[in-house]
Design an enzyme around this catalytic site. Structure first.
Site, PDB file in Angstrom:
ATOM      1  N   SER B 155      -4.980  -7.696  -2.078  1.00 39.64           N
ATOM      2  CA  SER B 155      -4.929  -6.284  -2.435  1.00 39.64           C
ATOM      3  C   SER B 155      -4.942  -6.137  -3.957  1.00 39.64           C
ATOM      4  CB  SER B 155      -3.692  -5.639  -1.793  1.00 39.64           C
ATOM      5  OG  SER B 155      -3.806  -4.244  -1.743  1.00 39.64           O
ATOM      6  N   ASP B 321      -9.663  -4.113   8.217  1.00 38.46           N
ATOM      7  CA  ASP B 321      -9.079  -3.553   6.991  1.00 38.46           C
ATOM      8  C   ASP B 321      -9.935  -2.366   6.550  1.00 38.46           C
ATOM      9  OD1 ASP B 321      -8.108  -2.981   4.469  1.00 38.46           O
ATOM     10  OD2 ASP B 321      -8.256  -5.030   3.708  1.00 38.46           O
ATOM     11  N   HIS B 354      -5.275  -3.895   6.799  1.00 41.03           N
ATOM     12  CA  HIS B 354      -5.117  -4.435   5.451  1.00 41.03           C
ATOM     13  C   HIS B 354      -3.929  -5.388   5.334  1.00 41.03           C
ATOM     14  CE1 HIS B 354      -5.393  -4.590   1.131  1.00 41.03           C
ATOM     15  NE2 HIS B 354      -4.176  -4.132   0.989  1.00 41.03           N
TER      16      HIS B 354
END
Lengths: 382, 382
Positions: B155, B321, B354
Site C-alpha cells: 500500500s 483489491d 486490499h
C-alpha cells in the site's frame, strides 16, 4: 385529492392527505397517521384506467421526475425517460411519481410535524421499502387507479418496483427494476452506516432534534453525501472526468485546499445536498434500504417472493455499476425464471457506474422503449 | 543513535534525533528541523553491510512490523512475513522499520512539539512520499547502512519502495512493492478527501489545534476510518464474513442501533482507531498519498522514473483489491519493462481485497520467499 401549500409556504404541491380514518400500517408495528403524500402526475388516465405508470424514485430524488421542482428550480431528474414521445410517453400514459414515505419533499417524514405540533425527528417510526409501497398504493387508490400498467424505477426505485410485484401481484402488468438488488449487500450497508455515523457525529444533529433547535447537521450530512457519491460513479468515470487534474491551479498547493478537481467536485456535491435534503430523512431512507431483503421475507428463497406475480419484467443493469452490480440483477432474473415469470434482462455496457440510469444512455432508452411498446401491445394499449 | 523515552513518557522507543545541523529538505520547500525518527530493528547488520532490509509501512501502521507495540500492546503487523525463517528472515537480514515522517508513533509529525514548545498542528509542513523516503535515508545513514539489500512494503509502503528505487537508484538491490500504485487514482483521492472532511467537520478538530485545547476530533476520525476501511476489504470478503447477519439479535430492531454485524464491526474499527492514531497525522499522510504521482514527476512517463534504477523488482497485487487494483500493478510492471528493469509480477488470487497483504496469504509468502532467496543468491548472501 387536495392541492395545498406546503413548505416553502408559498409554493403549491400536489398532496393527498389521509386522516385518522386511513392509518398506514407499518412493518415495524403500529400505524402512521395522519399521512400526507406529495406527488406529481403527467398525462391522462384513460377511461378504462389501464394506462397508469408509477415512477419510483431513488434515495435522494423526489416526485419531480418529469418536470422541474418548483421549490428549488432543480430540473426534472428523468426527462430523458418520461415525456411526450419518450419511453414513458406522457401522451399515452398517466404517469405518477410520489415522494417516498420518510422523504422530505412534502410526503410525511421525520421533518414533518407530528400530531403534537413538533417535528417528528427520531420519534418517526423506522420504515421499510414495503411501507413506502403501501403508502403509494393508498395514493393510487385515492387517485382512482386500480392497477398499474407499469412500475419503473432505478436504485431504491427498483426496490420499490420489486416490492410492488411481490405485495400486489395482480396489480402490476409490467415491471422495470433498474440498477437495483433484491437485497442490500454488506458493502452497501457499510457505506450507509458511514453516512449515518457522519450525520450523527455532527453536534448540530442534536440527537435528531435539530429542527426544533434552529440548527442543521450540515457538515455531517455533507460528508455522508460525499461518501455515498463515490459509490454512484465508476472508477473509470471518475478517471475520465477528473483523473488527477488540478482545480484552477498549476501545481499542488502543499495544503488542505481542494487541489484536485475531484475534491472540489465532491465538496460541491456535499454542500449542495444539504440545501435540499433533510438529515433525518437520510437516516430513515438509508435504513429502509438496508432492511430491504426480499429473500429473507420469503423463507430465504427469492423466487418464492415472485411466485404469485403476474407481471412481465424488464431487468436492467449497467456493466460498471459497483453499487448494484450486474450480478445483483442476474440474481433477480434467475429467481424470476425459477418462479416462471416472463423476464427480459439487459446489461448495458456503460462506464458511468450506478448513476448511468439517470444519464444519457441511448441503449437504456432503446431498451425501455422496446419493452414498453411490447407491453402496451400485450395490454391492448397500442 | 539514542534510545530515549517518548510519549507515553514511561516507554522506551528507539529513536534517532537530527538537530539543526541535519535539516530535512522538503518537496514543498524549506526544511524540517529538529527531526526525530522512531524505528525498530531486528537481526544483525553483517560485516559487509549488505543485508539490510527496509520495511515500509502503510497509512495507519507503525514501526512495529515484527514485534509488538509496547505502547499499546498491539501485536506486530507483519509477523507472517518478518521473523526467523520467514521470507524476511531475521536470522539472515538486518531488518529496519521506521515510523513515517508525519506519523504519530514517535517520528516527528503534526502531533509533535514544534520548536516553540506547542504541537505543530497545521503549522506542520505538508509532506510527500519522497520526503518520507528522504527521512528514511537519513536514518539509514545514521545507522551505518549504505545500501539496502531490499525495500519492501504494501500500500503506502509500496509507494515508498517505488520512490526509493527512483531517488536512490544505486542503493536498492531488490524492491518489492505490494498492492500499490505509481500514482493515486481519482477514486482514492475521493475517499481520502471524504476522510479529511469528516475530521475537519468535527468541531473538536479546532482547526487542527485540538491537542493544545485538550480535546480530540474522535467522532470525525472514526467516520474517516470507517469509510477507509470499506476500501480495504473486498465485497466478497464482506459478504463472506458478515453478509447480512444480525448482531446479537434475532430480528432487526427498527431503530438506528447496529443491527447488522457489518455495522458493529465498522463502529469498532472507527472507535479503536481513534485511540491509536492522531487526526492531523491522518490528514497529512493521506495528503502525501494523494500527491504521489511518479509519472507526473518524470515528464508524464512512468518508465522515465525507473531509467536509472538498478533494482530487481517483484511486483505483487491481489485479484480482489479494488483500492489498488491489479491494473495499477500491471502499469508499474509495463513501465519497468520499458525501462529495461528486471521484474517479476505476481497477481495473487484472493478474495480478501486490499488488506490481503496483511493477512494469511500462503501464495504471497511463497512468492516473497522465492524472490528473496533468488535475490540473496544474486547478492552473494546465500
Amino acid at each position: 385529492m387536495t392541492k395545498r401549500a406546503i413548505r416553502p409556504a408559498d409554493f403549491p404541491f400536489n398532496v393527498m392527505e389521509f386522516g385518522p380514518d386511513k392509518p398506514l400500517p407499518l412493518d415495524g408495528g403500529g400505524t402512521l397517521s395522519p399521512l400526507t403524500i406529495a406527488y406529481e402526475t403527467w398525462g391522462t388516465l384513460n377511461p378504462s384506467r389501464t394506462n397508469a405508470v408509477l415512477v419510483c424514485h431513488a434515495l435522494t430524488m423526489d416526485q419531480f421526475a418529469a418536470g422541474p421542482n418548483p421549490t428549488n428550480n432543480k430540473p426534472a431528474w428523468w426527462p430523458t425517460v418520461i415525456g411526450p414521445g419518450k419511453a414513458i410517453d406522457t401522451d399515452r400514459y398517466f404517469v405518477i411519481c410520489s415522494n417516498v414515505l420518510g422523504g422530505c419533499m412534502g410526503t410525511t417524514g421525520p421533518a414533518s410535524l407530528s400530531p403534537d405540533g413538533a417535528p417528528w425527528g427520531l420519534r418517526f417510526p423506522v420504515i421499510t421499502i414495503a411501507d413506502m409501497v403501501r403508502a403509494q398504493a393508498m395514493l393510487l387508490e385515492a387517485l382512482g387507479v386500480d392497477t398499474l400498467f407499469c412500475a419503473i424505477g432505478g436504485s431504491m426505485g427498483g426496490m420499490q418496483v420489486l416490492q410492488w410485484t411481490v405485495d400486489y401481484p395482480d396489480k402490476v402488468f409490467a415491471a422495470i427494476p433498474i440498477a437495483t438488488a433484491a437485497r442490500h449487500s454488506a458493502q452497501n450497508i457499510a457505506f450507509h452506516e458511514v453516512g449515518r455515523q457522519a450525520v450523527m457525529a455532527d453536534p448540530d444533529w442534536r440527537e435528531g432534534n435539530y429542527l426544533s433547535q434552529g440548527v442543521r447537521p450540515a457538515k455531517g450530512l455533507a460528508v455522508a453525501r460525499m461518501a455515498a457519491h463515490i459509490t454512484y460513479v465508476s472508477e473509470a468515470a471518475l478517471h475520465r472526468k477528473f483523473g488527477r487534474s488540478l482545480q484552477a491551479r498549476e501545481a499542488v498547493s502543499f495544503g488542505f485546499d481542494a487541489d484536485f478537481q475531484i475534491e472540489s467536485f465532491l465538496r460541491h456535491q456535499g454542500a449542495s445536498f444539504v440545501d435540499r435534503f433533510d438529515a433525518n430523512s437520510y437516516l430513515y431512507i438509508t435504513r429502509a434500504m438496508d432492511y430491504f431483503d426480499l429473500p429473507a421475507a420469503h423463507d430465504g428463497v427469492l423466487s418464492n417472493a415472485f411466485k404469485k406475480s403476474n407481471a412481465r419484467f424488464c431487468v436492467v443493469t449497467f456493466s460498471s455499476d459497483w453499487h448494484y452490480p450486474p450480478s445483483d440483477g442476474r440474481t433477480i432474473v434467475r429467481a424470476l425464471n425459477a418462479a416462471g415469470a416472463e423476464v427480459s434482462y439487459v446489461e448495458i455496457d456503460s462506464d458511468k457506474g450506478h448513476d448511468a440510469f439517470l444519464l444519457n444512455e441511448p441503449e437504456m432508452f432503446k431498451t425501455l422503449e422496446g419493452f414498453m411498446r411490447a407491453a402496451a401491445n400485450a395490454r391492448g394499449l397500442a
